[in-house]
Design a protein around this motif. Structure first.
Motif, PDB file in Angstrom:
ATOM      1  N   GLY A   1     -16.684  -3.227 -81.756  1.00  0.00           N
ATOM      2  CA  GLY A   1     -16.438  -4.257 -82.354  1.00  0.00           C
ATOM      3  C   GLY A   1     -16.889  -4.439 -83.970  1.00  0.00           C
ATOM      4  N   LEU A   2     -17.078  -3.370 -84.504  1.00  0.00           N
ATOM      5  CA  LEU A   2     -17.470  -3.327 -86.024  1.00  0.00           C
ATOM      6  C   LEU A   2     -16.201  -3.875 -86.069  1.00  0.00           C
ATOM      7  CD1 LEU A   2     -19.892  -2.649 -87.870  1.00  0.00           C
ATOM      8  CD2 LEU A   2     -19.092  -0.146 -87.745  1.00  0.00           C
ATOM      9  N   ARG A   3     -15.221  -3.348 -86.632  1.00  0.00           N
ATOM     10  CA  ARG A   3     -14.347  -3.642 -86.796  1.00  0.00           C
ATOM     11  C   ARG A   3     -14.210  -4.807 -87.182  1.00  0.00           C
ATOM     12  NH1 ARG A   3      -9.330  -0.784 -86.826  1.00  0.00           N
ATOM     13  NH2 ARG A   3     -10.019   0.996 -85.523  1.00  0.00           N
ATOM     14  N   LYS A   4     -14.360  -5.958 -86.010  1.00  0.00           N
ATOM     15  CA  LYS A   4     -14.279  -7.453 -86.831  1.00  0.00           C
ATOM     16  C   LYS A   4     -15.749  -8.388 -87.387  1.00  0.00           C
ATOM     17  CE  LYS A   4     -15.116  -7.612 -82.025  1.00  0.00           C
ATOM     18  NZ  LYS A   4     -15.087  -8.106 -80.691  1.00  0.00           N
ATOM     19  N   ARG A   5     -16.621  -6.992 -87.710  1.00  0.00           N
ATOM     20  CA  ARG A   5     -17.686  -7.935 -88.606  1.00  0.00           C
ATOM     21  C   ARG A   5     -17.787  -7.138 -89.971  1.00  0.00           C
ATOM     22  NH1 ARG A   5     -19.599  -6.903 -82.607  1.00  0.00           N
ATOM     23  NH2 ARG A   5     -20.085  -4.592 -82.595  1.00  0.00           N
ATOM     24  N   LEU A   6     -17.485  -5.937 -89.682  1.00  0.00           N
ATOM     25  CA  LEU A   6     -16.959  -5.811 -91.283  1.00  0.00           C
ATOM     26  C   LEU A   6     -16.470  -5.850 -92.239  1.00  0.00           C
ATOM     27  CD1 LEU A   6     -15.749  -2.218 -90.781  1.00  0.00           C
ATOM     28  CD2 LEU A   6     -18.101  -2.335 -91.648  1.00  0.00           C
ATOM     29  N   ARG A   7     -15.985  -7.660 -92.503  1.00  0.00           N
ATOM     30  CA  ARG A   7     -16.420  -8.229 -93.143  1.00  0.00           C
ATOM     31  C   ARG A   7     -17.113  -9.193 -93.811  1.00  0.00           C
ATOM     32  NH1 ARG A   7     -17.072 -12.883 -90.525  1.00  0.00           N
ATOM     33  NH2 ARG A   7     -15.054 -12.670 -87.870  1.00  0.00           N
ATOM     34  N   ARG A   8     -18.215  -9.284 -93.019  1.00  0.00           N
ATOM     35  CA  ARG A   8     -19.005  -9.567 -93.106  1.00  0.00           C
ATOM     36  C   ARG A   8     -20.798  -9.107 -94.431  1.00  0.00           C
ATOM     37  NH1 ARG A   8     -21.476 -13.452 -89.436  1.00  0.00           N
ATOM     38  NH2 ARG A   8     -23.619 -12.137 -89.620  1.00  0.00           N
ATOM     39  N   ILE A   9     -19.790  -7.530 -94.565  1.00  0.00           N
ATOM     40  CA  ILE A   9     -20.671  -7.097 -95.332  1.00  0.00           C
ATOM     41  C   ILE A   9     -20.119  -6.793 -96.661  1.00  0.00           C
ATOM     42  CG2 ILE A   9     -21.892  -4.649 -95.302  1.00  0.00           C
ATOM     43  CD1 ILE A   9     -21.217  -3.430 -92.633  1.00  0.00           C
ATOM     44  N   VAL A  10     -20.848  -7.921 -97.424  1.00  0.00           N
ATOM     45  CA  VAL A  10     -20.525  -7.898 -99.249  1.00  0.00           C
ATOM     46  C   VAL A  10     -21.617  -6.834 -99.981  1.00  0.00           C
ATOM     47  CG1 VAL A  10     -19.889  -9.925 -98.564  1.00  0.00           C
ATOM     48  CG2 VAL A  10     -21.734  -9.783 -98.636  1.00  0.00           C
ATOM     49  N   CYS A  11     -22.405  -6.107 -99.345  1.00  0.00           N
ATOM     50  CA  CYS A  11     -23.365  -5.486-100.704  1.00  0.00           C
ATOM     51  C   CYS A  11     -22.200  -3.841-101.163  1.00  0.00           C
ATOM     52  CB  CYS A  11     -24.600  -5.008 -99.785  1.00  0.00           C
ATOM     53  SG  CYS A  11     -23.869  -3.752 -99.198  1.00  0.00           S
ATOM     54  N   PRO A  12     -23.141  -3.214-102.299  1.00  0.00           N
ATOM     55  CA  PRO A  12     -22.187  -2.330-102.635  1.00  0.00           C
ATOM     56  C   PRO A  12     -22.581  -1.354-101.699  1.00  0.00           C
ATOM     57  CG  PRO A  12     -23.767  -3.373-104.550  1.00  0.00           C
ATOM     58  CD  PRO A  12     -23.968  -3.809-102.708  1.00  0.00           C
ATOM     59  N   THR A  13     -21.433  -0.366-101.212  1.00  0.00           N
ATOM     60  CA  THR A  13     -21.321   0.782 -99.599  1.00  0.00           C
ATOM     61  C   THR A  13     -21.247   1.960-100.752  1.00  0.00           C
ATOM     62  OG1 THR A  13     -21.009  -1.447 -98.787  1.00  0.00           O
ATOM     63  CG2 THR A  13     -20.876   0.955 -97.756  1.00  0.00           C
ATOM     64  N   LEU A  14     -21.811   2.910 -99.933  1.00  0.00           N
ATOM     65  CA  LEU A  14     -21.243   4.036-100.583  1.00  0.00           C
ATOM     66  C   LEU A  14     -20.353   4.334 -99.389  1.00  0.00           C
ATOM     67  CD1 LEU A  14     -21.496   6.447-102.664  1.00  0.00           C
ATOM     68  CD2 LEU A  14     -24.013   7.194-102.008  1.00  0.00           C
ATOM     69  N   LEU A  15     -19.525   5.308 -98.981  1.00  0.00           N
ATOM     70  CA  LEU A  15     -19.196   6.219 -97.628  1.00  0.00           C
ATOM     71  C   LEU A  15     -19.305   7.688 -98.276  1.00  0.00           C
ATOM     72  CD1 LEU A  15     -16.444   3.487 -97.571  1.00  0.00           C
ATOM     73  CD2 LEU A  15     -17.980   4.381 -96.036  1.00  0.00           C
ATOM     74  N   LEU A  16     -19.975   8.534 -97.434  1.00  0.00           N
ATOM     75  CA  LEU A  16     -19.827   9.566 -98.263  1.00  0.00           C
ATOM     76  C   LEU A  16     -19.262  10.787 -96.552  1.00  0.00           C
ATOM     77  CD1 LEU A  16     -23.078  10.299 -99.592  1.00  0.00           C
ATOM     78  CD2 LEU A  16     -21.174  10.780-100.437  1.00  0.00           C
ATOM     79  N   TRP A  17     -17.990  11.710 -96.742  1.00  0.00           N
ATOM     80  CA  TRP A  17     -17.782  12.423 -95.876  1.00  0.00           C
ATOM     81  C   TRP A  17     -17.696  14.063 -95.816  1.00  0.00           C
ATOM     82  CZ3 TRP A  17     -16.161   7.336 -93.822  1.00  0.00           C
ATOM     83  CH2 TRP A  17     -16.064   7.536 -92.014  1.00  0.00           C
ATOM     84  N   GLY A  18     -17.546  14.664 -95.497  1.00  0.00           N
ATOM     85  CA  GLY A  18     -17.472  16.161 -95.123  1.00  0.00           C
ATOM     86  C   GLY A  18     -15.765  16.066 -94.980  1.00  0.00           C
ATOM     87  N   ALA A  19     -15.148  16.794 -95.966  1.00  0.00           N
ATOM     88  CA  ALA A  19     -13.656  17.093 -95.852  1.00  0.00           C
ATOM     89  C   ALA A  19     -13.196  17.560 -94.211  1.00  0.00           C
ATOM     90  CB  ALA A  19     -13.135  17.671 -96.334  1.00  0.00           C
ATOM     91  N   ALA A  20     -14.189  18.276 -94.133  1.00  0.00           N
ATOM     92  CA  ALA A  20     -13.891  18.779 -92.838  1.00  0.00           C
ATOM     93  C   ALA A  20     -14.642  18.700 -91.693  1.00  0.00           C
ATOM     94  CB  ALA A  20     -14.285  20.694 -92.658  1.00  0.00           C
ATOM     95  N   ASP A  21     -14.689  17.026 -91.324  1.00  0.00           N
ATOM     96  CA  ASP A  21     -15.338  16.835 -90.119  1.00  0.00           C
ATOM     97  C   ASP A  21     -14.684  16.768 -89.041  1.00  0.00           C
ATOM     98  OD1 ASP A  21     -17.206  14.469 -88.600  1.00  0.00           O
ATOM     99  OD2 ASP A  21     -17.683  13.808 -90.399  1.00  0.00           O
ATOM    100  N   ARG A  22     -15.288  17.139 -87.750  1.00  0.00           N
ATOM    101  CA  ARG A  22     -14.410  17.080 -86.451  1.00  0.00           C
ATOM    102  C   ARG A  22     -14.933  16.146 -85.327  1.00  0.00           C
ATOM    103  NH1 ARG A  22     -14.544  22.497 -88.864  1.00  0.00           N
ATOM    104  NH2 ARG A  22     -16.054  22.719 -87.869  1.00  0.00           N
ATOM    105  N   VAL A  23     -16.336  15.375 -86.396  1.00  0.00           N
ATOM    106  CA  VAL A  23     -16.369  14.881 -85.729  1.00  0.00           C
ATOM    107  C   VAL A  23     -15.864  13.391 -85.342  1.00  0.00           C
ATOM    108  CG1 VAL A  23     -18.985  13.334 -84.010  1.00  0.00           C
ATOM    109  CG2 VAL A  23     -18.834  15.583 -84.968  1.00  0.00           C
TER     110      VAL A  23
END
Lengths: 260, 409
Positions: free
Chosen positions: A193-215
């Protein structure tokens, strides 16, 4: 070297690895845990004041008795963060730990002033499902987690106990406990249900990802970014789900910079 | 000693290249391999065999529960038991599902078992398996970390629903029911006998003793391998200082009876190969979901039955290279002349000390006539030689109204 402290919060005695000085960063580990010999945490603690709590259940499954779902878990972490008393800390999580970090921020927005999400679980894309890590025997799990062979070999050297060693049984039980702790909150699909709650997050957010992530495939970065106002994303080439261990310098730089 | 005819109801039409083309007989086995026409024939042949078993004097006829599984075509054991309840009148109906945590709310189990017990005039033996990892955690998506807790809460609700004549509320962690009121009530009072098929979880032994449930081990690898598991159960019984009544325990054994040992090989070897090579072709990733096996059980160092299956089935060279002689020697199947089978089953009884023997006479793709011939020979030539074993013990894990006096002759 990191030192281990016991921090009471939410009725639990949390093991928290601590070290370093500077801007405060709270690290929430994923399935592979956190220990005092963790090369990534060692590197990170040379740049920041690091707190790395061990997730309840990893050391003792009884700790999970009062934590029935992701809401209980997020609120327990909220109490831990209060006890750590670093209100301006960057809270960053990896994989399942990223899901927990996002849930803390969504449940108690004022507790998290900066959020870092490294290949977080928590959303679900039927076209590109998150890997079923609990259905991957032995080497197949490693194949899913890692892209960089050298980093994987170094990790295996430090963490895998050969079957012939007396400690193999203990290692097997430790792994089972870690998997059980994570599974309790994500089985059978890591979308709670995180999808429904993400709008509550208002702080600066950094998203980091490995391009070849298989998980958690890197395409999830957009799914998160779309629902997070003011998120910035960085996709790192040559890395898989174990990005912090595969591209340690890049990850540390990004986190230390974002914590400023 | 009591004899029960157990059926797995395997799909008989898995292709010759099944092992090469597919990774598992379970969970992700493609349903396009299932031909409803073959299934129609199989279901009816299999039910006929269980009905024949009653005519031959078996004390019970057994069905069980699997999901997304080509070697077990009974996702709903209660449907099969209902079909049998109307076509039989003397044998116990041994229903070795329902995997309680998969029934939501679990009061459904209390209701359906009560229905079966009433329709059959008190012939039900109810089964409360936890369920295998493949069935529960993967095919049915139950959380393995909480499966056993949910299972136990469900069993508690079912037993209370049968025991309490007045409506009550149940505020559980996994089930909340404002109004629990089980209609109908079971014929057997206070409740039908309950059997628990177990692997080797140490807590299940104590649990069965606490609840006065029968403990059974359903193994595909014979009585010699099961010894460690049953020894664990009997050691628990001894430690708890209760009577070592053999009727507390049951065991499943594959059996093939023929005119001679050589004839048994000719008759049954193709179906042994089909079952152990195709039906037990399982994927290692679905064997131990996290939390399914408790830490105490892991520490006890006893692998579950399923882990054994995969260890053996996983090393394909191993199972596929076994000869008929290996299967016989290891006791995976007890087969041969009536003399040979009676002698081996006597050894089984001595080894495991079980009062309830579940005989599995049809395995893999064994055709109807051969299976009928097999149970006919078993009932006529083998069972009478073993029947008087344990006559000195009272069987409290079998429907009292049946009396248990079906001489197999």
């Amino acid at each position: 070297m990191l030192r281990r402290e016991i921090v009471p919060a939410a009725g639990l005695d949390w093991q928290v690895l601590r070290g370093g000085a500077g801007r405060p960063v709270v690290w929430l580990h994923g399935l592979t845990g956190a220990d005092g010999n963790d090369p990534f945490l060692d590197a990170l603690s040379r740049r920041v004041e690091l707190f790395a709590p061990v997730m309840p259940g990893f050391a003792d499954l009884d700790e999970l008795d009062g934590l029935d779902d992701i809401h209980d878990l997020a609120l327990a972490y909220d109490e831990l963060l209060a006890a750590l008393n670093r209100p301006d800390a960057l809270v960053v999580g990896h994989g399942f730990g990223g899901m927990v970090a996002a849930e803390i921020a969504a449940h108690v927005p004022r507790r998290v002033t900066r959020l870092g999400l490294i290949a977080p679980m928590g959303l679900w894309d039927e076209e590109r499902p998150v890997a079923d890590l609990f259905a991957l025997p032995g080497p197949l799990l490693g194949d899913a987690l890692w892209e960089d062979a050298a980093a994987r070999a170094a990790w295996d050297d430090a963490h895998l106990v050969p079957d012939t060693q007396p400690a193999a049984g203990d290692a097997m039980i430790a792994t089972a406990q870690a998997n059980t702790a994570v599974a309790k909150f994500v089985w059978p699909i890591p979308d709670k249900g995180l999808r429904k709650r993400l709008r509550r997050i208002v702080c600066p957010t950094l998203l980091l990802w490995g391009a070849a992530d298989r998980v958690v495939p890197a395409t999830y970065a957009d799914l998160f970014a779309r629902r997070l106002t003011g998120a910035v994303q960085t996709i790192v080439a040559g890395a898989g789900h174990m990005l912090p261990y595969e591209r340690t310098a890049i990850t540390v730089d990004a986190l230390a910079g974002f914590a400023e | 000693m009591k004899f029960h005819c157990f059926h797995l109801m395997s799909y008989p039409g898995l292709p010759d290249d099944f092992r090469d083309k597919h990774r598992s007989v379970w969970v992700d086995v493609p349903s396009r391999l299932f031909d409803p026409k073959v299934g129609n024939r199989a279901y009816n042949d299999y039910l006929d065999l269980l009905e024949e078993a009653e005519r031959l004097g078996f004390d019970g006829i057994c069905v069980n529960e699997h999901h997304s599984n080509a070697y077990g075509l009974m996702p709903s054991p209660n449907l099969m038991a209902a079909a049998l309840a109307r076509r039989t009148s003397r044998a116990a109906l041994v229903v070795l599902g329902n995997s309680v945590a998969l029934y939501n709310p679990p009061i459904r189990v209390a209701e359906e078992f009560a229905m079966l017990d009433v329709i059959s005039n008190g012939r039900l033996i109810g089964g409360f398996p936890v369920g295998t990892p493949q069935d529960t955690a993967f095919a049915y998506g139950e959380n393995p970390a909480t499966l056993r807790e949910k299972y136990r809460e469900g069993v508690e609700l079912i037993l209370r629903a049968w025991a309490e004549p007045d409506m009550f509320s149940f505020n559980g962690k996994y089930t909340q029911l404002r109004y629990v009121n089980c209609w109908p009530r079971p014929m057997q009072q206070p409740r039908p006998p309950i059997w628990v098929p177990g692997g080797a979880s140490v807590e299940t032994w104590d649990y069965c003793i606490d609840q006065d449930f029968l403990y059974s081990n359903l193994s595909y690898f014979g009585y010699l391998e099961a010894r460690k598991v049953m020894d664990g159960f009997w050691e628990t019984v001894a430690r708890r200082n209760i009577d070592a009544n053999p009727y507390r325990a049951g065991f499943l054994q594959f059996v093939g009876v023929a005119d001679s040992d050589a004839e048994a090989e000719r008759l049954y070897w193709p179906h042994v190969q089909y079952f152990w090579q195709r039906c037990l072709h399982t994927y290692a990733g679905w064997v131990s979901p996290p939390g399914y096996t408790s830490v105490p059980t892991m520490r006890a160092g006893i692998k579950s039955q399923i882990a054994r299956i995969v260890r053996r089935a996983g090393s394909r060279a191993d199972l596929s290279q076994l000869t008929w002689g290996d299967f016989i020697e290891r006791g995976y199947i007890v087969a041969g002349s009536a003399d040979t089978v009676a002698q081996r089953l006597g050894d089984l009884a001595d080894t495991l000390k079980v009062g309830h023997l579940m005989v599995l006479p049809q395995f893999g793709d064994m055709p109807r006539d051969k299976a009928f011939e097999n149970i006919g020979r078993f009932a006529r030539d083998v069972a009478p030689r073993l029947r008087n074993r344990y006559a000195e013990w009272e069987d409290r894990w079998y429907p009292a109204g049946i009396g248990g006096q079906h001489a197999a002759a």
